[in-house]
Each structure stands twice: as structure tokens, then as C-alpha cells.
Design an enzyme around this catalytic site. Structure first.
Site: not given
Ligand code: XIL
Length: 364
Positions: A172, A213, A249, A280, A282
Site C-alpha cells: 500500500e 501489493n 478487497h 487478499e 474478499d
């Protein structure tokens, strides 16, 4: 424990059983599994499709919840520490390392025939307070901070050397407008900290694939464009960057990029020589869930899985937890939840079957 496909209302006609095994699949078992139907563990279907299928692991749940523990062995061929490899947890006091939980994860991954993604070496969150307070008070100077970061990367990567196939070196580091994120690292070390970190990481473990990432980089927006420019610059400067990780996400209420846009976005990084991964995934929703939101969630997961499968060098697909029981979402996004493939009672949701189908189709 057995999980039935029919348990999720109105989705699947066939009553097929997913048996929570007494034995744990190993990596070698996967390609030769004799059951050719779609209804196989995600790790088996993913192996046939040529990728690893991973999950973030909550070590407290791992040690206290048998079903959670068994499902990790059965369904996944890769694991990521949800928290225990972050700086705050690895070095809670300056110079005092707590390796126990991270070592346990690496050990059980080995027993389960699973790969390990390392997460994460540089981030602006979950830093130890001794470090953030020290910088804020001026006790830790910029020069010392740079030395601390270098030591951190060498200490952690050497500790796990040879056991981690992908490391999120920088997490990030770009904001949603496409600028370098204004963090403790940028403020004190200047923009060169990113190149430095990858060079140190390369020395510390030459065999690990070194990743950038981030979230909100699934499709070609300003943030993903900024990563593309950053990677080009790093490569032009001979910086060893090997992978681009798309966290993934998502939220039902925001809509999704089509799978083809996700794939094209990955492919442009691959054209620069990088590998890619979804790291990651979701797909959250505004609570409570209903049939439409669960169907949209399934489509959201599919855009990422299909995107990864269409890209040529997408190595792994990792979900950020696999059951709503332990999700980070409700504690972070007020009023939202139900973001995972399985419900709180571990029953599969439509998204689970969508992912199975996507993997099965690619593996045929
Ligand atoms: C989250 C964990 O899931 C939470 O348990 C923790 O409190 C905060 O961090 N992007 C990342 C992950 O890279 O490390 C974050 O994990 C979720 C967002």
C-alpha cells in the site's frame, strides 16, 4: 463435519458432499485426484488450473477452532499470516522478537504441503508503537529509521529464508490518487525507500519473489496506472521487483471490474516481466445479506478468479480469510460484513460454488 452443497438455499441442485477429511491432502495428491467433478477442494481444482489457492490465517482461530483448522488443510495450498508476520507482532518491543506464531504457521504449512506468502515487510499500519512514537518524538532520526528498516528486512527474511515463496515487500505505498502514499516511510526516507527495500530484500533471500501489493488496483484506474509507472521505473533502475499483488478487497455496493479488465490489467504488468497474484480477496456487503447480495458477491469473486486464470503469470489466488466467523470486515467497515466464501457456520455460500466452477472450468 460435513458441508452439503444443498445447504445454501436455492443455488445448487446436486446434493454433493464436501467431506472434511480425516486425512490432509498433500500437494502431490492434487493433480492425480480421481474425482473429476467440480465438487472438490479448492486446492485440488486450483492445482489442475495451474495456480495455488490460499487463505489468510488467523492464528488464534487456528489454535482454538478445530473446524477452521481442518478446513485450512483441506481447502488451501497456500497460506498467508493475517497478522503474525507484521512488524508490530514480530517485534513488539525494540529488539525483542516474537517468532512463535509465525513459526507455527510455517511449520503447519509444511506439514500440509502448503506454500507460504510473506506479508508484509513495509506498511504504514501495524507498526510497533516504539517505532512510531520514537519517530514522532525525534528520538529515532531518519537515518536511524532507514537502518531499522534495513535490519528489519534482513532479520525477518533471513529468519524465514527458503520457506516463503512470495514476499509482500511493499504494501500500500501508493494512494488512491496515484501519488506515493504519505507515510512515515516517505516522510522520513524519501521516495527511494521503495527501491532500497527491494534491493535489501533481494540480498536477504534471493529465492523469494518480491511483490508490490495494494487494494483498489484490480482494474486500470489512476492507482493501478501509478503502479505500472512505478514498476517501469524500478525495472529501469535494475531494482529486483518480481510481482504485482492485487489485494482484491471488493464490495457488492461498489460494483466490479469485469474479469477481462482484471486480466488485461494483470497482463500489462506481466508484459513488463512480472508475475501477478490475487492476495487478499474478499467481497463485503452492507448487512444483512440477502439472496441478491450473495449472488452479486459470487460474481465479484468470479471476476477476480477468472481474471487471474486468464492472465498468464498469475501464480496464486488468496482469500483474506475463508469464513465470515473470523473476518476483519465487520470490525473495520461499520455495518458491512459477510465477505467470505463460507458463512459463520462454515456452510458454503454461492461464492464458494462460483469459485469452484471457475477453477474447474479452467482446469479441464
Ligand atoms: C488486516 C487484518 O485482517 C486485521 O486483522 C488487522 O486488524 C488489520 O489488518 N490490507 C492488508 C492486510 O494488507 O494486512 C489487512 O489485514 C487488510 C487490508
Amino acid at each position: 463435519m460435513k458441508v452439503t452443497r444443498t445447504a445454501v438455499a436455492g443455488i445448487v441442485a446436486a446434493a454433493v458432499l464436501i467431506t472434511i477429511g480425516t486425512s490432509t491432502a498433500s500437494a502431490e495428491d492434487e493433480p492425480t485426484s480421481e474425482n473429476t467433478s467440480t465438487d472438490q477442494p479448492l486446492r485440488v481444482l486450483a492445482a489442475k488450473a495451474g495456480i495455488a489457492f490460499g487463505t489468510a490465517v488467523n492464528m488464534d482461530a487456528y489454535n482454538n477452532d478445530t473446524t477452521y483448522r481442518e478446513l485450512i488443510g483441506q481447502e488451501f495450498s497456500s497460506v498467508t499470516a493475517e497478522n503474525v508476520m507484521k512488524w508490530q507482532l514480530l517485534e513488539p518491543q525494540r529488539g525483542v522478537y516474537n517468532w512463535g506464531p509465525a513459526d507455527q504457521l510455517v511449520r503447519v504449512a509444511n506439514e500440509n504441503g502448503q506454500k507460504v506468502r510473506g506479508h508484509t515487510l513495509i506498511w504504514h499500519n501495524q507498526l510497533p508503537t516504539w517505532l512510531t512514537n520514537g519517530v514522532a518524538s525525534g528520538e529515532i532520526t531518519p537515518d536511524e529509521l532507514r537502518q531499522l528498516l534495513k535490519n528489519h528486512i534482513f532479520t525477518v527474511m533471513r529468519h524465514f529464508k527458503g520457506k516463503i515463496h512470495q514476499w509482500d515487500v511493499a504494501n500500500e505505498v501508493i494512494d488512491d490518487s496515484g501519488n506515493l502514499r504519505n507515510t512515515i516511510w516517505l516522510q522520513n526516507l524519501g521516495p527511494s525507500y521503495i527501491a532500497d527495500a527491494f534491493r535489501w530484500a533481494r540480498k536477504a533471500d534471493p529465492d523469494a519473489a518480491l511483490y508490490l501489493n495494494d487494494y483498489n488496483v484490480e482494474g486500470p484506474n489512476a492507482k493501478a496506472d501509478a503502479y505500472y509507472a512505478l514498476v517501469k521505473q524500478l525495472l529501469a533502475d535494475d531494482v529486483p521487483v518480481h510481482g504485482f499483488g492485487i489485494q482484491g478487497h471488493l464490495g457488492v455496493q461498489f460494483g466490479f471490474w469485469p474479469a477481462s479488465a482484471v486480466a488485461d490489467n494483470m497482463k500489462r504488468f506481466e508484459a513488463l516481466g512480472l508475475e501477478t497474484a490475487v492476495t487478499e480477496a474478499d467481497v463485503r456487503m452492507i448487512m444483512p445479506p440477502d439472496e441478491d447480495k450473495l449472488a452479486a458477491q459470487a460474481r465479484g469473486y468470479s471476476t477476480l478468479v477468472q481474471g487471474c486464470l486468464m492472465a498468464k503469470r498469475c501464480r496464486s489466488f488468496t482469500v483474506w480469510g475463508f469464513t465470515d466467523k473470523y473476518s476483519w470486515v465487520p470490525g473495520t467497515f461499520t455495518g458491512q460484513g459477510a465477505a467470505n466464501l463460507l458463512a459463520e457456520d462454515f456452510q458454503p455460500k454461492p461464492a464458494y460454488y462460483a469459485v469452484q466452477d471457475d477453477l474447474a472450468r479452467a482446469g479441464r
